[in-house]
Design a protein around this motif. Structure first.
Motif, mmCIF file in Angstrom:
data_model
loop_
_atom_site.group_PDB
_atom_site.id
_atom_site.type_symbol
_atom_site.label_atom_id
_atom_site.label_comp_id
_atom_site.label_asym_id
_atom_site.label_seq_id
_atom_site.Cartn_x
_atom_site.Cartn_y
_atom_site.Cartn_z
ATOM 1 N N PHE A 255 20.448 -3.329 26.680
ATOM 2 C CA PHE A 255 20.085 -3.176 25.027
ATOM 3 C C PHE A 255 18.822 -4.114 24.694
ATOM 4 O O PHE A 255 18.964 -5.398 24.900
ATOM 5 C CB PHE A 255 21.098 -3.752 24.135
ATOM 6 C CG PHE A 255 20.961 -3.140 22.551
ATOM 7 C CD1 PHE A 255 21.116 -2.161 22.273
ATOM 8 C CD2 PHE A 255 20.568 -4.413 21.990
ATOM 9 C CE1 PHE A 255 20.756 -1.820 20.596
ATOM 10 C CE2 PHE A 255 20.344 -4.413 20.670
ATOM 11 C CZ PHE A 255 20.453 -2.932 20.145
ATOM 12 N N LYS A 256 17.814 -3.416 24.128
ATOM 13 C CA LYS A 256 16.670 -4.323 23.639
ATOM 14 C C LYS A 256 16.078 -3.927 22.147
ATOM 15 O O LYS A 256 15.912 -2.682 22.254
ATOM 16 C CB LYS A 256 15.411 -4.194 24.357
ATOM 17 C CG LYS A 256 14.268 -4.961 24.090
ATOM 18 C CD LYS A 256 13.316 -5.133 25.215
ATOM 19 C CE LYS A 256 12.086 -6.037 24.703
ATOM 20 N NZ LYS A 256 11.034 -6.124 25.861
ATOM 21 N N MET A 257 16.552 -4.507 21.199
ATOM 22 C CA MET A 257 16.150 -4.210 19.669
ATOM 23 C C MET A 257 14.573 -3.838 19.546
ATOM 24 O O MET A 257 13.690 -4.956 20.153
ATOM 25 C CB MET A 257 16.742 -5.222 18.661
ATOM 26 C CG MET A 257 16.756 -4.800 17.341
ATOM 27 S SD MET A 257 18.245 -3.914 17.170
ATOM 28 C CE MET A 257 17.840 -3.153 15.622
ATOM 29 N N LYS A 258 14.304 -3.257 18.928
ATOM 30 C CA LYS A 258 12.821 -3.085 18.504
ATOM 31 C C LYS A 258 12.637 -4.205 17.598
ATOM 32 O O LYS A 258 13.199 -4.660 17.044
ATOM 33 C CB LYS A 258 12.343 -1.890 17.872
ATOM 34 C CG LYS A 258 12.491 -0.577 18.870
ATOM 35 C CD LYS A 258 12.064 0.699 18.129
ATOM 36 C CE LYS A 258 11.787 1.996 19.140
ATOM 37 N NZ LYS A 258 11.193 3.220 18.423
ATOM 38 N N PRO A 259 11.257 -4.683 17.699
ATOM 39 C CA PRO A 259 10.848 -5.742 16.809
ATOM 40 C C PRO A 259 10.570 -5.419 15.361
ATOM 41 O O PRO A 259 10.457 -4.540 15.063
ATOM 42 C CB PRO A 259 9.484 -6.253 17.482
ATOM 43 C CG PRO A 259 8.876 -5.220 17.975
ATOM 44 C CD PRO A 259 10.088 -4.317 18.502
ATOM 45 N N GLY A 260 10.952 -6.775 14.760
ATOM 46 C CA GLY A 260 10.485 -6.528 13.244
ATOM 47 C C GLY A 260 11.774 -6.189 12.305
ATOM 48 O O GLY A 260 11.333 -6.088 11.239
ATOM 49 N N PHE A 261 12.920 -5.887 12.711
ATOM 50 C CA PHE A 261 13.944 -5.706 11.723
ATOM 51 C C PHE A 261 14.589 -6.979 11.149
ATOM 52 O O PHE A 261 15.073 -7.974 12.105
ATOM 53 C CB PHE A 261 15.110 -4.950 12.459
ATOM 54 C CG PHE A 261 14.744 -3.341 12.846
ATOM 55 C CD1 PHE A 261 14.681 -2.665 11.735
ATOM 56 C CD2 PHE A 261 14.453 -3.036 14.144
ATOM 57 C CE1 PHE A 261 14.352 -1.188 12.237
ATOM 58 C CE2 PHE A 261 13.912 -1.738 14.300
ATOM 59 C CZ PHE A 261 13.850 -0.851 13.458
ATOM 60 N N LYS A 262 14.858 -6.968 9.903
ATOM 61 C CA LYS A 262 15.292 -8.084 9.253
ATOM 62 C C LYS A 262 16.606 -7.725 8.507
ATOM 63 O O LYS A 262 16.787 -6.373 7.999
ATOM 64 C CB LYS A 262 14.466 -8.725 8.314
ATOM 65 C CG LYS A 262 13.303 -9.312 9.155
ATOM 66 C CD LYS A 262 12.241 -9.826 8.013
ATOM 67 C CE LYS A 262 11.102 -10.376 8.793
ATOM 68 N NZ LYS A 262 9.956 -11.167 7.496
ATOM 69 N N ASN A 263 17.620 -8.532 8.250
ATOM 70 C CA ASN A 263 18.723 -8.135 7.679
ATOM 71 C C ASN A 263 18.782 -7.648 6.193
ATOM 72 O O ASN A 263 17.677 -8.181 5.694
ATOM 73 C CB ASN A 263 19.747 -9.527 7.587
ATOM 74 C CG ASN A 263 20.587 -9.713 8.824
ATOM 75 O OD1 ASN A 263 20.771 -8.717 9.444
ATOM 76 N ND2 ASN A 263 21.218 -10.971 8.407
ATOM 77 N N PHE A 264 19.462 -6.706 5.972
ATOM 78 C CA PHE A 264 19.364 -5.983 4.506
ATOM 79 C C PHE A 264 18.289 -5.112 4.187
ATOM 80 O O PHE A 264 18.191 -4.713 2.945
ATOM 81 C CB PHE A 264 19.701 -7.110 3.575
ATOM 82 C CG PHE A 264 20.910 -7.772 3.691
ATOM 83 C CD1 PHE A 264 22.067 -7.345 3.435
ATOM 84 C CD2 PHE A 264 20.868 -9.181 4.271
ATOM 85 C CE1 PHE A 264 23.337 -8.106 3.675
ATOM 86 C CE2 PHE A 264 21.861 -9.859 4.393
ATOM 87 C CZ PHE A 264 23.266 -9.623 4.295
ATOM 88 N N LYS A 265 17.539 -4.832 5.199
ATOM 89 C CA LYS A 265 16.237 -3.926 5.198
ATOM 90 C C LYS A 265 17.051 -2.447 5.274
ATOM 91 O O LYS A 265 17.723 -2.392 6.373
ATOM 92 C CB LYS A 265 15.284 -4.337 5.843
ATOM 93 C CG LYS A 265 14.526 -5.749 5.762
ATOM 94 C CD LYS A 265 14.070 -6.033 4.374
ATOM 95 C CE LYS A 265 13.518 -7.263 4.126
ATOM 96 N NZ LYS A 265 13.107 -7.639 2.792
ATOM 97 N N PRO A 266 16.441 -1.677 4.548
ATOM 98 C CA PRO A 266 16.796 0.027 4.587
ATOM 99 C C PRO A 266 16.311 0.591 5.940
ATOM 100 O O PRO A 266 15.201 0.212 6.590
ATOM 101 C CB PRO A 266 15.943 0.673 3.445
ATOM 102 C CG PRO A 266 15.752 -0.571 2.492
ATOM 103 C CD PRO A 266 15.293 -1.630 3.134
ATOM 104 N N ILE A 267 17.333 1.164 6.455
ATOM 105 C CA ILE A 267 17.146 2.226 7.570
ATOM 106 C C ILE A 267 17.464 3.546 7.334
ATOM 107 O O ILE A 267 18.307 3.621 6.375
ATOM 108 C CB ILE A 267 17.760 1.490 8.938
ATOM 109 C CG1 ILE A 267 19.084 1.509 8.720
ATOM 110 C CG2 ILE A 267 17.020 0.269 9.168
ATOM 111 C CD1 ILE A 267 19.939 1.016 9.948
ATOM 112 N N LEU A 268 16.829 4.456 7.874
ATOM 113 C CA LEU A 268 17.104 5.826 7.837
ATOM 114 C C LEU A 268 17.907 6.563 8.980
ATOM 115 O O LEU A 268 17.996 6.005 10.011
ATOM 116 C CB LEU A 268 15.881 6.655 7.595
ATOM 117 C CG LEU A 268 15.105 6.292 6.313
ATOM 118 C CD1 LEU A 268 13.822 7.047 6.531
ATOM 119 C CD2 LEU A 268 15.783 6.273 5.044
ATOM 120 N N LYS A 269 18.787 7.288 8.557
ATOM 121 C CA LYS A 269 19.541 8.248 9.612
ATOM 122 C C LYS A 269 18.362 8.594 10.805
ATOM 123 O O LYS A 269 17.509 9.163 10.258
ATOM 124 C CB LYS A 269 20.418 9.350 9.092
ATOM 125 C CG LYS A 269 21.006 10.170 9.999
ATOM 126 C CD LYS A 269 22.202 11.101 9.263
ATOM 127 C CE LYS A 269 23.098 11.898 10.413
ATOM 128 N NZ LYS A 269 23.879 12.916 9.452
#
Length: 387
Positions: A255-269
């Motif tokens: 597993f490798k998360m894409k960069p730039g994601f921060k807690n409580f930020k909106p994501i889409l289905k």
């Protein structure tokens, strides 16, 4: 103004308790644990800064206070854990097996868990007032500070005194966290996530949170510390959230998360969030990203959360205070577990008819499947002796 930081002490000490103050066995006892994950030392440093101020200013508590090391060997090695995650071992079966064993251990975390358990048990047996447990953490991704709790009303009451995000329901998705184990004895137990592991502000947030918990539980007054400054530090944004999805990882997962994601930020289905070595990992629904994994060790790739309305929180609290959960037992296909008064056993058909949300409303958040039945477990409990 907050005083200049005291240089943190090292955590090479041999004693699990690195500070304690006992004043009244019938008063509130606060137990803070730092470093249950060894790559998260900010909690230890925050505690040490608070302790330095307590000693320098000769502060006497209106109650009792203990500061504990979590995974001491992992702290010294600066790794999350040596063999097994110490914050995933706290099931009754694991603890009973551990306590019945001799002094030989198969892996490092067994020794750490046994020592930590015995220390907590001794503290609980030596005091007779209310107990409040605080487990201090940091995350691998950038984040504002937030609180995690099992969804009991006593946990909610303390968490709601802070103006920071509060996340419910993590016990639904994780097996064996320390605070879920503590909660089974009826004690207040809250987790505090201070920020990213290497962010210097994480130590400040831990320091502020410890002082504010002390003030809100009555151990100190606002005049004993820099109340206004620390209150500003934790003045972020109040809100209750619940976890609605967990992306779990297998041991072989790349597993490798894409960069730039921060807690409580909106994501889409269907939004692409990570790679698992073979294909993209996409979000299964709309929501807010929570605790994306940016480190090698860990079993959780990311969570998805959504915000809860204050109306839902009030309604659920009223229903629980009025003990309306007992009405669930009158429905066909639902009965109380014969050996656990906090567990309802439901057949799959009635569980699907009522939906999990209804069980959440009445406080039954933990859900497990046993022999084709669904067990819903309640977190609101009366206090029982520890151990």
């Amino acid at each position: 103004m907050i005083k200049e930081a005291v240089k943190p002490m090292t955590y090479t000490d041999k004693d699990r308790i690195f500070y304690s103050q006992n004043n009244d066995v019938h008063a509130t006892t606060l137990i803070c644990i730092g470093g249950i994950h060894g790559n998260e030392p900010a909690g230890v440093y925050g505690l040490q800064k608070v302790i330095s101020e307590i000693i320098v200013n000769d502060i006497t508590f209106k109650g009792n206070f203990y500061a504990l090391f979590g995974n001491m060997d992992a702290l010294k090695a600066n790794v999350r854990y040596k063999d097994f995650d110490l914050n995933r071992l706290w099931t009754k079966e694991e603890v009973e097996s551990l306590c019945s064993a001799d002094d030989s251990y198969e892996f490092d975390e067994q020794k750490e868990q046994c020592e930590l358990y015995e220390t907590i048990k001794d503290i609980c047996n030596a005091n007779k007032g209310d107990f409040v447990f605080v487990d201090l953490h940091t995350t691998s991704s950038p984040t504002v500070p937030f609180i995690t709790i099992s969804d009991s009303l006593n946990n909610r009451a303390l968490a709601d005194k802070f103006n920071i995000p509060i996340v419910l329901g993590i016990e639904e998705y994780l097996d064996g966290p320390l605070l879920s184990f503590i909660n089974e004895y009826g004690h207040v137990s809250i987790g505090f996530e201070a920020g990213q592991h290497n962010d210097e502000k994480s130590v400040l947030y831990c320091e502020a949170f410890i002082w504010m918990v002390m003030e809100k539980t009555g151990l100190v007054s606002k005049h004993d510390f820099e109340y206004k400054a620390f209150n500003r530090v934790l003045n972020i944004e109040k809100g209750f959230y619940e976890i609605i999805y967990r992306h779990s990882l297998s041991e072989s997962n790349q597993f490798k998360m894409k960069p730039g994601f921060k807690n409580f930020k909106p994501i889409l289905k269907h939004q692409s969030l990570a790679f698992d070595g073979i294909c993209e990992v996409k979000s299964p629904l709309n929501g807010l990203i929570f605790m994306p994994l940016y480190q090698k060790q860990g079993e959780d790739g990311f969570f998805v959360v959504r915000k809860l309305s204050r109306f839902w929180l009030v309604v659920s609290a009223v229903l629980r205070h009025l003990k309306f959960h007992q009405l669930l037992r009158l429905l066909p296909g639902i009965k109380r577990h014969p050996e656990n008064e906090y567990c309802l056993v439901a057949n799959r058909r009635i569980a699907l008819f009522l939906t999990t949300k209804i069980f959440h409303l009445f406080g039954y958040r933990k859900k497990i499947i046993v022999d084709d039945k669904i067990h819903f477990i309640k977190r609101d409990r009366k206090v029982i002796p520890f151990g």
